[in-house]
Scaffold this motif. Structure first.
Motif, PDB file in Angstrom:
ATOM      1  N   SER A   1       0.596  -1.176  -0.100  1.00 21.06           N
ATOM      2  CA  SER A   1       0.186  -0.110  -0.205  1.00 21.06           C
ATOM      3  C   SER A   1       0.802   1.252  -0.121  1.00 21.06           C
ATOM      4  CB  SER A   1      -0.778   0.023   1.215  1.00 21.06           C
ATOM      5  OG  SER A   1      -0.108   0.016   2.512  1.00 21.06           O
ATOM      6  N   ALA A   2       2.329   1.206   0.559  1.00 24.08           N
ATOM      7  CA  ALA A   2       2.926   2.366   0.566  1.00 24.08           C
ATOM      8  C   ALA A   2       3.481   2.557  -0.948  1.00 24.08           C
ATOM      9  CB  ALA A   2       4.293   1.943   1.333  1.00 24.08           C
ATOM     10  N   VAL A   3       3.681   1.952  -1.847  1.00 22.75           N
ATOM     11  CA  VAL A   3       3.876   1.943  -3.159  1.00 22.75           C
ATOM     12  C   VAL A   3       2.718   2.554  -3.905  1.00 22.75           C
ATOM     13  CG1 VAL A   3       4.499   1.076  -5.154  1.00 22.75           C
ATOM     14  CG2 VAL A   3       5.606   0.315  -3.350  1.00 22.75           C
ATOM     15  N   LEU A   4       1.486   2.152  -3.829  1.00 17.31           N
ATOM     16  CA  LEU A   4       0.290   2.839  -4.227  1.00 17.31           C
ATOM     17  C   LEU A   4      -0.047   3.964  -3.628  1.00 17.31           C
ATOM     18  CD1 LEU A   4      -2.080   2.090  -6.246  1.00 17.31           C
ATOM     19  CD2 LEU A   4      -3.354   1.148  -3.870  1.00 17.31           C
ATOM     20  N   GLY A   5       0.384   4.453  -2.401  1.00 19.04           N
ATOM     21  CA  GLY A   5       0.071   5.898  -2.063  1.00 19.04           C
ATOM     22  C   GLY A   5       1.172   6.770  -2.423  1.00 19.04           C
ATOM     23  N   LEU A   6       2.329   6.209  -2.695  1.00 26.63           N
ATOM     24  CA  LEU A   6       3.386   7.044  -3.398  1.00 26.63           C
ATOM     25  C   LEU A   6       2.974   7.477  -4.842  1.00 26.63           C
ATOM     26  CD1 LEU A   6       6.152   8.529  -3.227  1.00 26.63           C
ATOM     27  CD2 LEU A   6       7.235   6.135  -4.016  1.00 26.63           C
ATOM     28  N   LEU A   7       2.463   6.343  -5.566  1.00 25.58           N
ATOM     29  CA  LEU A   7       2.182   6.824  -7.061  1.00 25.58           C
ATOM     30  C   LEU A   7       0.853   7.644  -7.024  1.00 25.58           C
ATOM     31  CD1 LEU A   7       2.178   2.889  -8.519  1.00 25.58           C
ATOM     32  CD2 LEU A   7       3.828   4.908  -8.518  1.00 25.58           C
ATOM     33  N   HIS A   8       0.021   7.569  -5.979  1.00 27.32           N
ATOM     34  CA  HIS A   8      -1.349   8.085  -5.992  1.00 27.32           C
ATOM     35  C   HIS A   8      -0.881   9.569  -5.625  1.00 27.32           C
ATOM     36  CE1 HIS A   8      -4.890  10.077  -4.139  1.00 27.32           C
ATOM     37  NE2 HIS A   8      -5.416   9.129  -4.800  1.00 27.32           N
ATOM     38  N   ASP A   9       0.281   9.784  -4.883  1.00 29.21           N
ATOM     39  CA  ASP A   9       0.420  11.259  -4.272  1.00 29.21           C
ATOM     40  C   ASP A   9       1.113  12.093  -5.687  1.00 29.21           C
ATOM     41  OD1 ASP A   9      -0.315  10.925  -1.801  1.00 29.21           O
ATOM     42  OD2 ASP A   9       1.583  10.598  -0.954  1.00 29.21           O
ATOM     43  N   ASN A  10       2.040  11.337  -6.263  1.00 32.19           N
ATOM     44  CA  ASN A  10       2.514  11.979  -7.575  1.00 32.19           C
ATOM     45  C   ASN A  10       1.537  12.418  -8.546  1.00 32.19           C
ATOM     46  OD1 ASN A  10       5.688  12.141  -7.730  1.00 32.19           O
ATOM     47  ND2 ASN A  10       5.157  10.411  -6.446  1.00 32.19           N
ATOM     48  N   ALA A  11       0.427  11.337  -8.886  1.00 33.41           N
ATOM     49  CA  ALA A  11      -0.632  11.721  -9.665  1.00 33.41           C
ATOM     50  C   ALA A  11      -1.500  12.908  -9.319  1.00 33.41           C
ATOM     51  CB  ALA A  11      -1.436  10.435  -9.816  1.00 33.41           C
TER      52      ALA A  11
ATOM     53  N   SER B   1      -1.659   4.382 -11.985  1.00 30.15           N
ATOM     54  CA  SER B   1      -2.387   5.855 -11.461  1.00 30.15           C
ATOM     55  C   SER B   1      -2.844   6.588 -12.508  1.00 30.15           C
ATOM     56  CB  SER B   1      -1.327   6.348 -10.600  1.00 30.15           C
ATOM     57  OG  SER B   1       0.004   6.611 -11.547  1.00 30.15           O
ATOM     58  N   SER B   2      -2.685   6.403 -14.021  1.00 27.51           N
ATOM     59  CA  SER B   2      -3.095   7.290 -15.148  1.00 27.51           C
ATOM     60  C   SER B   2      -4.517   7.415 -15.099  1.00 27.51           C
ATOM     61  CB  SER B   2      -2.398   6.638 -16.265  1.00 27.51           C
ATOM     62  OG  SER B   2      -2.979   5.504 -16.556  1.00 27.51           O
ATOM     63  N   LYS B   3      -5.153   6.427 -14.354  1.00 26.92           N
ATOM     64  CA  LYS B   3      -6.767   6.651 -14.462  1.00 26.92           C
ATOM     65  C   LYS B   3      -7.196   7.613 -13.429  1.00 26.92           C
ATOM     66  CE  LYS B   3      -7.177   1.548 -15.711  1.00 26.92           C
ATOM     67  NZ  LYS B   3      -8.029   0.532 -15.106  1.00 26.92           N
ATOM     68  N   ILE B   4      -6.361   7.988 -12.555  1.00 30.07           N
ATOM     69  CA  ILE B   4      -7.020   8.979 -11.691  1.00 30.07           C
ATOM     70  C   ILE B   4      -7.187  10.270 -12.223  1.00 30.07           C
ATOM     71  CG2 ILE B   4      -5.977  10.519  -9.687  1.00 30.07           C
ATOM     72  CD1 ILE B   4      -4.261   8.039  -8.914  1.00 30.07           C
TER      73      ILE B   4
ATOM     74  N   THR C   1      -0.486  15.460  -7.167  1.00 28.30           N
ATOM     75  CA  THR C   1       0.075  16.799  -6.996  1.00 28.30           C
ATOM     76  C   THR C   1       1.052  17.264  -8.202  1.00 28.30           C
ATOM     77  OG1 THR C   1       1.899  15.760  -6.219  1.00 28.30           O
ATOM     78  CG2 THR C   1       0.381  16.564  -4.572  1.00 28.30           C
ATOM     79  N   ASP C   2       1.595  16.218  -9.093  1.00 28.97           N
ATOM     80  CA  ASP C   2       2.430  16.668 -10.086  1.00 28.97           C
ATOM     81  C   ASP C   2       1.761  16.119 -11.341  1.00 28.97           C
ATOM     82  OD1 ASP C   2       4.152  17.871  -8.196  1.00 28.97           O
ATOM     83  OD2 ASP C   2       5.081  15.913  -7.928  1.00 28.97           O
ATOM     84  N   GLN C   3       0.850  15.520 -11.623  1.00 27.73           N
ATOM     85  CA  GLN C   3       0.556  14.962 -12.620  1.00 27.73           C
ATOM     86  C   GLN C   3       1.438  14.194 -13.356  1.00 27.73           C
ATOM     87  OE1 GLN C   3      -1.558  17.540 -15.838  1.00 27.73           O
ATOM     88  NE2 GLN C   3      -2.379  18.930 -14.130  1.00 27.73           N
ATOM     89  N   LEU C   4       2.157  13.296 -12.392  1.00 28.88           N
ATOM     90  CA  LEU C   4       3.153  12.455 -12.882  1.00 28.88           C
ATOM     91  C   LEU C   4       2.370  10.788 -12.553  1.00 28.88           C
ATOM     92  CD1 LEU C   4       5.839  11.598 -13.756  1.00 28.88           C
ATOM     93  CD2 LEU C   4       6.859  11.942 -11.254  1.00 28.88           C
ATOM     94  N   TYR C   5       2.112  10.329 -13.744  1.00 34.06           N
ATOM     95  CA  TYR C   5       1.518   9.053 -13.631  1.00 34.06           C
ATOM     96  C   TYR C   5       2.338   7.908 -13.686  1.00 34.06           C
ATOM     97  CZ  TYR C   5      -2.479  12.332 -13.978  1.00 34.06           C
ATOM     98  OH  TYR C   5      -3.318  13.501 -13.697  1.00 34.06           O
TER      99      TYR C   5
END
Length: 470
Positions: A68-78, A98-101, A80-84
């Motif tokens: 879940s830590a990795v998933l949260g990291l990907l989610h945060d970048n998506a 995370s691009s679906k976000i 705040t920075d539009q980095l998917y």
């Protein structure tokens, strides 16, 4: 358009200023944009590198991609920075995306709508644990600037635009002031020149506030105006004096001839002699004027030869001694201890010295003395000094004694005082010799005139010969 100097100066100043402003603003904007983009790219690469490191650590710890830590990291970048990111395992099976976000946020209206035609960039990274490939991470991000970055760069551009506009306004203002200040002196010169053309000889240009270069021109103009005013005054004086000189003998001749015609006078030898004397006065006046015109001719040619000052002085003394003796005036000559050579036109030299010595004889009373000598005080010059104990001149008269028809004592008889041209001829001939005249005089005490002749002249005759003016 651009007919006046001020408009041309203003135009070119503004042109240079505009080109400089546009170039500077372009390079600032371009340089800042490129630097900011490089900064964003480096920052993004660091974030992606950190995500890769965290995923590899998590996989090494758990042995799979389900933390879940990795998933949260990907989610945060998506968020705040539009980095998917898209995470694949070693078999190419998608584990996290995370691009679906982006689509979910757009559907809820939480982000700006995706611009039409916006381009996205993707980059793949291999995931390794203990040098063994465990998966692949694909980073997806827009090629352009995202919301906050775009707002920041727009703000910077707005500040640059405001600075450019302010600089343009200041450039126009200072260019107008500078062009006006630069041409104000030239306008004064133009105005003064027009006034001078309208025969306003009293016009002068104020020197205060003028640039150094324009001030020099203004000084030259003021000197020219002063010289023209003086020449105009002398011209009027010359015309009046000439008319007066002609009027007296002409009136006398007219009255005498009319008396002969009317039978009032008998044409006796004595009366005819009186008429002849008046006629000769006119002849002498015309001759003196011709001599003056010849002396003032800028194309006058001097036959210069090498002369010895002592010989010239001795010849002058012998020439004038009988005249001085007849009047009862002593003529004293101071002998020169050594030989002094110089170059001059012999005939013109004698004419110059004779005119000065004649004046000394006329205005020196009986029983007084006139001294002639040679001076070598001035380097590269030989000077002839004629000093008398005559009537002298006042300081007010000295600046004008070489002007035509000028006489300091207006009451002098024309017959004894001359017509006032002799010293004008002396000045013209001295100028032709490139000589210098120095006059010192005190009223009722005498006059000292020094005539300096250069020893060597650039226009030296081709052959020299020692000639005595006897």
């Amino acid at each position: 358009m651009l007919q006046t100097l001020r408009s041309k100066i203003l135009f070119y100043l503004l042109l240079i200023a505009m080109i400089a402003i546009l170039l500077v603003s372009f390079f600032i904007q371009y340089g800042f944009g490129q630097s900011f983009k490089s900064y964003l790219d480096r920052n993004r690469d660091k974030k992606i590198e950190r995500v890769v490191v965290e995923i590899e650590k998590d996989y090494k710890k758990n042995g799979h991609f389900s933390s879940s830590a990795v998933l949260g990291l990907l989610h945060d970048n998506a968020m705040t920075d539009q980095l998917y990111f898209q995470l694949y395992d070693r078999y190419g099976v998608l584990q996290m995306d995370s691009s679906k976000i982006r689509g979910m946020l757009n559907s809820f209206g939480l982000t700006e709508p995706e611009p039409k035609g916006e381009k996205w960039h993707s980059k793949s990274y291999t995931l390794k644990v203990d040098n063994t490939m465990v998966g692949k991470l694909v980073a997806i991000y827009p090629e352009g600037l995202i919301d906050d970055e775009y707002t920041f760069i727009q703000t910077i551009q707005l500040y640059i635009l405001a600075a450019v506009c302010l600089t343009i306004v200041l450039a126009i203002l200072f260019s107008m002031i500078f062009s006006k200040k630069l041409t104000s002196g030239l306008k004064k010169l133009s105005f003064a020149a027009n006034e001078l053309q309208q025969h306003n000889l009293d016009i002068r240009i104020p020197l205060s506030g003028l640039p150094t270069e324009v001030k020099q021109i203004a000084i030259s103009f003021n000197n020219l105006a002063e010289s023209l005013a003086k020449e105009e005054m002398l011209r009027k004086q010359f015309t009046g004096d000439l008319a007066h000189e002609l009027r007296t003998p002409l009136a006398t001749l007219r009255s005498q001839i009319e008396a002969f015609q009317d039978g009032i006078w008998e044409p006796t030898p004595q009366r005819l002699q009186t008429s002849h004397e008046e006629l000769m006065r006119l002849v002498r006046l015309v001759n003196e004027l011709e001599k003056l015109l010849a002396a003032e001719n800028p194309q006058i040619k001097l036959e210069k030869i090498e002369l010895e000052a002592g010989s010239v002085l001795e010849a002058l003394w012998e020439m004038f001694l009988p005249l001085f003796t007849e009047k009862g005036v002593e003529l004293q000559m101071e002998e020169l201890p050594q030989e002094e050579l110089f170059e001059a036109d012999k005939d013109r030299l004698i004419q110059i010295l004779s005119n000065i010595l004649n004046n000394a004889l006329k205005y020196t009373p009986k029983g007084k003395r006139v001294t002639i000598s040679v001076s070598t005080e001035k380097e590269d010059y030989v000077g002839f000094v004629i000093q008398d104990e005559g009537l002298g001149m006042s300081e007010e008269d000295l600046p004008f004694i070489f002007e035509r028809f000028y006489r300091g004592d207006k009451s002098r008889d024309r017959k004894t005082g001359g017509i006032g041209i002799g010293l004008s001829i002396v000045k013209a001939l001295m100028d032709a010799h490139k000589g210098i005249i120095k006059v010192k005089s005190k009223l009722n005490k005498g006059t000292r005139i020094t005539l300096w002749f250069p020893k060597n002249d650039e226009e030296r005759v081709s052959h020299k010969q020692r000639v005595s003016p006897h």
